[in-house]
Design a protein around this motif. Structure first.
Motif, PDB file in Angstrom:
ATOM      1  N   PRO A  34      29.135 -32.451 -16.051  1.00  0.00           N
ATOM      2  CA  PRO A  34      28.157 -32.051 -16.297  1.00  0.00           C
ATOM      3  C   PRO A  34      27.392 -31.842 -15.309  1.00  0.00           C
ATOM      4  O   PRO A  34      26.753 -30.626 -14.627  1.00  0.00           O
ATOM      5  CB  PRO A  34      26.899 -32.928 -16.630  1.00  0.00           C
ATOM      6  CG  PRO A  34      27.883 -34.823 -17.194  1.00  0.00           C
ATOM      7  CD  PRO A  34      29.768 -33.891 -16.850  1.00  0.00           C
ATOM      8  N   ASN A  35      27.193 -32.124 -13.863  1.00  0.00           N
ATOM      9  CA  ASN A  35      26.910 -31.868 -12.627  1.00  0.00           C
ATOM     10  C   ASN A  35      27.291 -30.910 -11.393  1.00  0.00           C
ATOM     11  O   ASN A  35      26.835 -30.664 -10.562  1.00  0.00           O
ATOM     12  CB  ASN A  35      26.449 -33.290 -11.468  1.00  0.00           C
ATOM     13  CG  ASN A  35      25.848 -34.285 -12.608  1.00  0.00           C
ATOM     14  OD1 ASN A  35      24.255 -34.105 -12.663  1.00  0.00           O
ATOM     15  ND2 ASN A  35      25.664 -35.790 -12.289  1.00  0.00           N
ATOM     16  N   ASP A  36      28.509 -31.247 -11.769  1.00  0.00           N
ATOM     17  CA  ASP A  36      29.369 -29.753 -11.097  1.00  0.00           C
ATOM     18  C   ASP A  36      29.744 -28.390 -11.764  1.00  0.00           C
ATOM     19  O   ASP A  36      30.013 -27.753 -12.267  1.00  0.00           O
ATOM     20  CB  ASP A  36      30.649 -30.617 -11.099  1.00  0.00           C
ATOM     21  CG  ASP A  36      31.575 -29.153 -10.308  1.00  0.00           C
ATOM     22  OD1 ASP A  36      30.996 -28.787  -9.015  1.00  0.00           O
ATOM     23  OD2 ASP A  36      33.033 -29.224  -9.519  1.00  0.00           O
ATOM     24  N   THR A  43      35.406 -23.188 -17.080  1.00  0.00           N
ATOM     25  CA  THR A  43      35.936 -23.326 -18.158  1.00  0.00           C
ATOM     26  C   THR A  43      34.877 -22.988 -19.253  1.00  0.00           C
ATOM     27  O   THR A  43      35.483 -22.492 -20.022  1.00  0.00           O
ATOM     28  CB  THR A  43      35.813 -24.842 -17.738  1.00  0.00           C
ATOM     29  OG1 THR A  43      34.701 -25.761 -17.773  1.00  0.00           O
ATOM     30  CG2 THR A  43      36.964 -25.636 -16.303  1.00  0.00           C
ATOM     31  N   HIS A  44      33.144 -22.876 -19.196  1.00  0.00           N
ATOM     32  CA  HIS A  44      33.387 -22.815 -20.377  1.00  0.00           C
ATOM     33  C   HIS A  44      32.293 -21.507 -20.989  1.00  0.00           C
ATOM     34  O   HIS A  44      32.021 -21.416 -22.269  1.00  0.00           O
ATOM     35  CB  HIS A  44      32.067 -23.942 -20.550  1.00  0.00           C
ATOM     36  CG  HIS A  44      32.533 -25.676 -20.602  1.00  0.00           C
ATOM     37  ND1 HIS A  44      33.656 -26.137 -21.812  1.00  0.00           N
ATOM     38  CD2 HIS A  44      32.723 -26.639 -19.949  1.00  0.00           C
ATOM     39  CE1 HIS A  44      33.991 -27.512 -21.321  1.00  0.00           C
ATOM     40  NE2 HIS A  44      33.372 -27.424 -19.822  1.00  0.00           N
ATOM     41  N   PHE A  45      31.913 -20.400 -19.361  1.00  0.00           N
ATOM     42  CA  PHE A  45      31.290 -19.499 -19.581  1.00  0.00           C
ATOM     43  C   PHE A  45      32.398 -18.431 -20.797  1.00  0.00           C
ATOM     44  O   PHE A  45      31.976 -17.586 -21.374  1.00  0.00           O
ATOM     45  CB  PHE A  45      30.976 -19.156 -18.549  1.00  0.00           C
ATOM     46  CG  PHE A  45      31.046 -17.728 -18.395  1.00  0.00           C
ATOM     47  CD1 PHE A  45      29.258 -17.613 -18.804  1.00  0.00           C
ATOM     48  CD2 PHE A  45      30.715 -16.890 -17.973  1.00  0.00           C
ATOM     49  CE1 PHE A  45      28.564 -16.198 -19.036  1.00  0.00           C
ATOM     50  CE2 PHE A  45      30.694 -15.445 -17.784  1.00  0.00           C
ATOM     51  CZ  PHE A  45      28.864 -15.346 -18.218  1.00  0.00           C
ATOM     52  N   LYS A  94      24.376 -29.189  -3.808  1.00  0.00           N
ATOM     53  CA  LYS A  94      25.355 -27.510  -3.120  1.00  0.00           C
ATOM     54  C   LYS A  94      26.819 -28.448  -3.242  1.00  0.00           C
ATOM     55  O   LYS A  94      27.405 -29.381  -2.756  1.00  0.00           O
ATOM     56  CB  LYS A  94      24.907 -27.542  -2.228  1.00  0.00           C
ATOM     57  CG  LYS A  94      23.162 -27.104  -1.961  1.00  0.00           C
ATOM     58  CD  LYS A  94      23.361 -26.124  -2.523  1.00  0.00           C
ATOM     59  CE  LYS A  94      22.275 -25.316  -2.662  1.00  0.00           C
ATOM     60  NZ  LYS A  94      21.699 -24.101  -3.588  1.00  0.00           N
ATOM     61  N   TYR A  95      27.114 -27.920  -3.693  1.00  0.00           N
ATOM     62  CA  TYR A  95      29.319 -28.495  -3.599  1.00  0.00           C
ATOM     63  C   TYR A  95      29.546 -27.352  -3.214  1.00  0.00           C
ATOM     64  O   TYR A  95      29.225 -26.101  -2.419  1.00  0.00           O
ATOM     65  CB  TYR A  95      29.534 -28.251  -4.840  1.00  0.00           C
ATOM     66  CG  TYR A  95      29.023 -28.698  -6.193  1.00  0.00           C
ATOM     67  CD1 TYR A  95      29.222 -30.337  -6.367  1.00  0.00           C
ATOM     68  CD2 TYR A  95      27.870 -28.409  -7.063  1.00  0.00           C
ATOM     69  CE1 TYR A  95      29.343 -31.090  -7.077  1.00  0.00           C
ATOM     70  CE2 TYR A  95      27.441 -29.249  -8.109  1.00  0.00           C
ATOM     71  CZ  TYR A  95      28.161 -30.490  -8.189  1.00  0.00           C
ATOM     72  OH  TYR A  95      27.304 -31.685  -9.173  1.00  0.00           O
ATOM     73  N   THR A  96      30.648 -28.324  -1.637  1.00  0.00           N
ATOM     74  CA  THR A  96      31.278 -26.988  -0.691  1.00  0.00           C
ATOM     75  C   THR A  96      32.970 -27.544  -1.305  1.00  0.00           C
ATOM     76  O   THR A  96      32.869 -28.687  -1.254  1.00  0.00           O
ATOM     77  CB  THR A  96      30.729 -27.892   0.496  1.00  0.00           C
ATOM     78  OG1 THR A  96      31.293 -29.161   0.613  1.00  0.00           O
ATOM     79  CG2 THR A  96      29.474 -27.140   0.941  1.00  0.00           C
TER      80      THR A  96
END
Length: 110
Positions: A34-36, A43-45, A94-96
């Motif tokens: 849930p945090n990513d 995957t869900h959109f 922020k994900y890198t």
């Protein structure tokens, strides 16, 4: 009469917003990660939008292509896209994907 129509549109719009916001939030809550948020989006959109499009198309067909049904379905679809966009843009983390791995310019000293 006009005030009653405006009031009814505001109530219907409020309920629609709450239902869409809860459904998007449930997608994030019940996801494996849930945090990513980029993972959840990828995957869900697509499935969420396909189901929403099908429901909107069924509503339009069931109400015999009435203008109100068409306007409501279009506004619901656009509102869902705006909610997804807002949920993804206002991410606290922020994900890198690229890691900066560099060697130090000086050797390790004892």
């Amino acid at each position: 009469m006009a005030a009653l129509i405006i009031f009814a549109c505001l109530i219907a719009g409020g309920f629609t917003f709450i239902i869409l916001r809860l459904s998007v939030s449930c997608v994030f809550w019940f996801s494996k990660k849930p945090n990513d948020k980029p993972y959840v989006f990828k995957t869900h959109f697509p499935y969420y939008i396909i189901v929403l499009f099908g429901l909107c198309a069924a509503l339009i067909i069931a109400l015999d292509f009435a203008y109100f049904a068409i306007y409501y379905a279009i506004s619901t679809y656009l509102l869902a896209l705006i909610i997804w966009n807002f949920k993804l843009k206002h991410c606290k983390r922020k994900y890198t994907t690229i890691k900066n791995i560099t060697k130090p310019h000086h050797p390790e000293l004892p």
